[in-house]
Design a protein around this motif. Structure first.
Motif, PDB file in Angstrom:
ATOM      1  N   THR A  98       0.819  -1.219   0.000  1.00 10.94           N
ATOM      2  CA  THR A  98       0.000   0.000   0.000  1.00 10.94           C
ATOM      3  C   THR A  98       0.856   1.273   0.000  1.00 10.94           C
ATOM      4  O   THR A  98       0.367   2.335  -0.395  1.00 10.94           O
ATOM      5  N   ALA A  99       2.103   1.167   0.414  1.00  7.01           N
ATOM      6  CA  ALA A  99       2.981   2.346   0.365  1.00  7.01           C
ATOM      7  C   ALA A  99       3.187   2.827  -1.058  1.00  7.01           C
ATOM      8  O   ALA A  99       3.502   4.011  -1.288  1.00  7.01           O
ATOM      9  N   HIS A 100       3.008   1.934  -2.026  1.00  7.13           N
ATOM     10  CA  HIS A 100       3.192   2.285  -3.430  1.00  7.13           C
ATOM     11  C   HIS A 100       1.861   2.601  -4.132  1.00  7.13           C
ATOM     12  O   HIS A 100       1.868   3.007  -5.293  1.00  7.13           O
ATOM     13  N   ILE A 101       0.761   2.392  -3.430  1.00  3.55           N
ATOM     14  CA  ILE A 101      -0.564   2.720  -3.969  1.00  3.55           C
ATOM     15  C   ILE A 101      -0.878   4.115  -3.442  1.00  3.55           C
ATOM     16  O   ILE A 101      -1.675   4.309  -2.522  1.00  3.55           O
ATOM     17  N   ASN A 102      -0.229   5.101  -4.012  1.00  2.00           N
ATOM     18  CA  ASN A 102      -0.097   6.393  -3.356  1.00  2.00           C
ATOM     19  C   ASN A 102      -0.617   7.575  -4.171  1.00  2.00           C
ATOM     20  O   ASN A 102      -0.038   8.658  -4.145  1.00  2.00           O
ATOM     21  N   ASN A 103      -1.711   7.341  -4.869  1.00  2.00           N
ATOM     22  CA  ASN A 103      -2.456   8.443  -5.458  1.00  2.00           C
ATOM     23  C   ASN A 103      -3.890   7.968  -5.649  1.00  2.00           C
ATOM     24  O   ASN A 103      -4.150   6.758  -5.628  1.00  2.00           O
ATOM     25  N   TRP A 104      -4.792   8.918  -5.833  1.00  2.00           N
ATOM     26  CA  TRP A 104      -6.208   8.552  -5.800  1.00  2.00           C
ATOM     27  C   TRP A 104      -6.603   7.609  -6.929  1.00  2.00           C
ATOM     28  O   TRP A 104      -7.444   6.725  -6.733  1.00  2.00           O
ATOM     29  N   ASP A 105      -6.010   7.742  -8.097  1.00  2.00           N
ATOM     30  CA  ASP A 105      -6.384   6.856  -9.201  1.00  2.00           C
ATOM     31  C   ASP A 105      -5.893   5.436  -8.962  1.00  2.00           C
ATOM     32  O   ASP A 105      -6.577   4.457  -9.300  1.00  2.00           O
ATOM     33  N   LEU A 106      -4.710   5.306  -8.349  1.00  2.00           N
ATOM     34  CA  LEU A 106      -4.186   3.975  -8.037  1.00  2.00           C
ATOM     35  C   LEU A 106      -5.094   3.262  -7.034  1.00  2.00           C
ATOM     36  O   LEU A 106      -5.325   2.053  -7.135  1.00  2.00           O
ATOM     37  N   VAL A 107      -5.601   4.015  -6.079  1.00  2.00           N
ATOM     38  CA  VAL A 107      -6.559   3.464  -5.114  1.00  2.00           C
ATOM     39  C   VAL A 107      -7.869   3.097  -5.811  1.00  2.00           C
ATOM     40  O   VAL A 107      -8.350   1.959  -5.730  1.00  2.00           O
ATOM     41  N   ASP A 108      -8.440   4.066  -6.523  1.00  2.00           N
ATOM     42  CA  ASP A 108      -9.809   3.916  -7.032  1.00  2.00           C
ATOM     43  C   ASP A 108      -9.935   2.867  -8.126  1.00  2.00           C
ATOM     44  O   ASP A 108     -10.998   2.252  -8.287  1.00  2.00           O
ATOM     45  N   LEU A 109      -8.874   2.647  -8.887  1.00  2.00           N
ATOM     46  CA  LEU A 109      -8.929   1.667  -9.974  1.00  2.00           C
ATOM     47  C   LEU A 109      -8.599   0.257  -9.522  1.00  2.00           C
ATOM     48  O   LEU A 109      -8.664  -0.677 -10.315  1.00  2.00           O
ATOM     49  N   SER A 110      -8.268   0.103  -8.240  1.00  2.00           N
ATOM     50  CA  SER A 110      -7.845  -1.224  -7.784  1.00  2.00           C
ATOM     51  C   SER A 110      -8.575  -1.750  -6.556  1.00  2.00           C
ATOM     52  O   SER A 110      -8.890  -2.936  -6.482  1.00  2.00           O
ATOM     53  N   CYS A 111      -8.876  -0.885  -5.580  1.00  2.00           N
ATOM     54  CA  CYS A 111      -9.227  -1.416  -4.257  1.00  2.00           C
ATOM     55  C   CYS A 111     -10.534  -2.198  -4.233  1.00  2.00           C
ATOM     56  O   CYS A 111     -10.609  -3.276  -3.634  1.00  2.00           O
TER      57      CYS A 111
END
Length: 223
Positions: A98-111
Motif C-alpha cells: 500500500t505504500a506504493h498505492i499512493n495516489n487517488w487513481d491507483l486506489v480507485d482503480l484497484s481497491c
C-alpha cells in the motif's frame, strides 16, 4: 510501458496529479501514458506476468508502471476463480504494497475490484481498520472506496458505517477523503435514496462541504 511513453504528456499529468512540492503527489514521476494505453498493454501481457514482475513494477518510481502492476494484479485475481490460495496471494501482495498505492487513481482503480471483491463473503472489519487507522490518506481511502464492491450488490451498511468513521476523525478531513466518502454515499443513494437522505439530514451539520457536495450531487431537489 517504456516504449509507450509520450514525453509531451508528462507535464500535464504531473500537474493533474499534484506532484509539486507540498502537494499530495509530491515527487511522483510520469512517463506520459494514458490509462487506455496502459490497459491495452496489460491486456496483452498479464498472463505472462509473475509476482516477481509485479514486485518490480509496483515499486517503480513511475506512476503508470505502478498502475500497470495493479491492473495486472486485478486480472490475476479475477482469473483465479474460487481458488482461495491464489486469491489470498493476490490480496496479501496488495496489502503489503500500500505504500506504493499512493495516489487517488491507483486506489480507485484497484481497491474495490481486489480488496472489496475478496471481502464480499468475509468479515469486513479490515476496511474499518484501514479507514480509521490507516497510516496514510491512501490507506484510509482504500477503506471507504472498497465498499463500492458491496454497494453494487445492494449492501450499504459498510458505506454508512465507514462514513461515520471518517466524520469522527479529529481535525479537518483531507479533501481526497471527503471526495471519496461523498462519492460512496452518492453511490449508496442510487440504491436507497431514502436512506441517504435520512443520513445526510441527521449528519448535516458535521459533514464538511466537499463531502456534502459530492454526496448530494443527485439530490439537489431534495436536500
Amino acid at each position: 510501458m517504456m516504449q509507450a511513453a509520450d514525453p509531451s504528456l508528462v507535464e500535464g499529468l504531473s500537474r493533474f496529479f499534484k506532484t509539486g512540492k507540498g502537494q499530495y503527489g509530491e515527487g511522483d514521476l510520469f512517463l506520459g501514458i494514458r490509462v487506455p494505453v496502459t490497459r491495452a498493454i496489460v491486456k496483452e501481457c498479464w498472463k505472462e506476468v509473475s509476482f516477481a514482475n509485479l514486485e518490480e513494477c509496483i515499486s517503480s518510481g513511475y506512476h503508470e508502471i505502478r498502475l500497470a502492476a495493479l491492473l495486472c494484479l486485478i486480472r490475476i485475481f479475477k482469473s483465479s476463480g474460487k481458488d482461495p490460495v491464489r486469491q489470498t496471494e493476490c490480496i496479501d501482495f496488495y496489502l503489503s504494497h500500500t505504500a506504493h498505492i499512493n495516489n487517488w487513481d491507483l486506489v480507485d482503480l484497484s481497491c474495490y475490484e481486489l480488496l472489496g471483491a475478496w471481502l464480499v463473503d468475509k468479515d469486513r472489519s479490515l476496511l474499518y481498520d484501514l479507514a480509521g487507522d490507516g497510516k496514510t490518506i491512501w490507506e484510509q481511502r482504500i477503506g471507504i472506496v472498497s465498499t463500492l464492491a458491496f454497494i453494487r450488490r445492494g449492501e450499504l451498511d459498510e458505506c454508512f458505517e465507514i462514513s461515520d468513521i471518517m466524520l469522527a476523525r479529529k481535525g479537518r478531513m483531507h479533501d481526497l477523503l471527503q471526495k471519496a466518502t461523498g462519492w460512496m454515499l452518492r453511490e449508496a443513494g442510487k440504491r436507497d435514496q431514502a436512506r441517504l437522505v435520512g443520513y445526510l439530514r441527521q449528519k448535516w451539520n458535521c459533514i464538511p462541504a466537499t463531502m456534502r457536495r459530492y454526496a448530494c450531487e443527485k439530490l439537489s431537489d431534495i436536500i
